[in-house]
Design an enzyme around this catalytic site. Structure first.
Site, short mmCIF file in Angstrom:
data_model
loop_
_atom_site.label_atom_id
_atom_site.label_comp_id
_atom_site.label_asym_id
_atom_site.label_seq_id
_atom_site.Cartn_x
_atom_site.Cartn_y
_atom_site.Cartn_z
N ASP A 165 -66.58 53.33 39.30
CA ASP A 165 -65.93 54.29 40.37
C ASP A 165 -66.50 54.17 41.55
OD1 ASP A 165 -64.60 55.05 37.93
OD2 ASP A 165 -65.55 56.79 37.70
N ASP A 207 -54.57 62.04 32.77
CA ASP A 207 -55.85 62.78 32.64
C ASP A 207 -55.66 64.16 32.15
OD1 ASP A 207 -56.90 60.65 34.08
OD2 ASP A 207 -56.45 61.38 36.00
#
Length: 250
Positions: free
Chosen positions: A8, A134
């Protein structure tokens, strides 16, 4: 089941968020280029890269990330700020192996419809798409996990399947960045509802025991591991050994 290591990126730094919160960030003392090379040198051929700036509409990272993605010979599963058909084409045409779409797929009804019929020569773009789901308490979140969708989880999966999208990246937000174990129950529910989907699990994986628990479901295609690597809970050598064994079985 294949393990995909994750990177990330926020403000050009390798980071992890806790439960998707941009105010709870761990920054790691390694560059994106160095981390990619660590994985490549240890036999990994697929890496998961997320532009966290892009996920919330800030595209200041993109030229930096695109340059690195184009220079690596690894297969890249890329997400964060993919907001248009043109961006999907740009990424795939530049050599990105899979493009993750999330917010735009939820908020723009025509986006997936257009993408589902997009073909050029031998390239069927839908085959290179991963639908990000998500989830927090079975509610779909988007825009960097800052907004909630009214559409029900299983209904959204059915909608995507009807348009020809079959690979889903499901992140259990309640588990993400906490090293508290994977969302096995959530994934089991999704697979029981739609056994044909290609499911990529994400969030909370903290040990090889968690990997085993996911693998025991028998139907998860792969899983994404991030923080557990940076916190030395799972070694790159263990990932390499697991993936070699998975490929042999396959």
């Amino acid at each position: 089941m294949y393990i995909i290591p994750a990177i990330d990126v926020l403000d050009k730094k390798v980071v992890r968020l806790r439960e998707g919160s941009y105010s709870d960030v761990t920054v790691y003392d390694i560059s994106l280029e160095e981390q990619i090379e660590r994985y490549r040198a240890n036999g990994t051929d697929l890496v998961h890269i997320i532009d966290l700036n892009g996920a919330k509409g800030d595209f200041s990272n993109q030229s930096y990330l695109f340059d690195i993605v184009q220079r690596t010979d690894m297969k890249v599963q890329y997400g964060g700020g993919v907001r248009s058909i043109e961006k999907v084409k740009e990424l795939i045409d530049a050599g990105v192996y899979r493009v993750i779409v999330g917010t735009q797929a939820i908020t723009n009804p025509s986006f997936l419809e257009e993408l589902s019929v997009l073909n050029e020569g031998r390239i069927k773009y839908a085959d290179h798409i991963v639908i990000a789901i998500d989830v927090l308490d079975e509610v779909i979140k988007y825009s960097g996990w800052l907004e909630s969708s009214p559409i029900k989880l299983v209904e959204y999966i059915d909608k995507c399947l009807a348009m020809g999208f079959y690979r889903f990246l499901c992140t259990d937000i309640s588990k993400d960045g906490k090293l508290g174990g994977a969302g096995v129950e959530l994934y089991k529910k999704l697979l029981d509802h739609s056994p044909i989907i290609k499911l990529i699990g994400s969030g909370g994986i903290s040990s090889m025991e968690d990997i085993e628990a996911l693998n025991d479901l028998g139907r998860i295609e792969s899983c994404v591991v991030g923080k557990a690597i940076y916190e030395n809970k799972i070694s790159i050598e263990e990932i390499k050994a697991w993936n070699l064994k998975s490929l042999i079985k396959f």
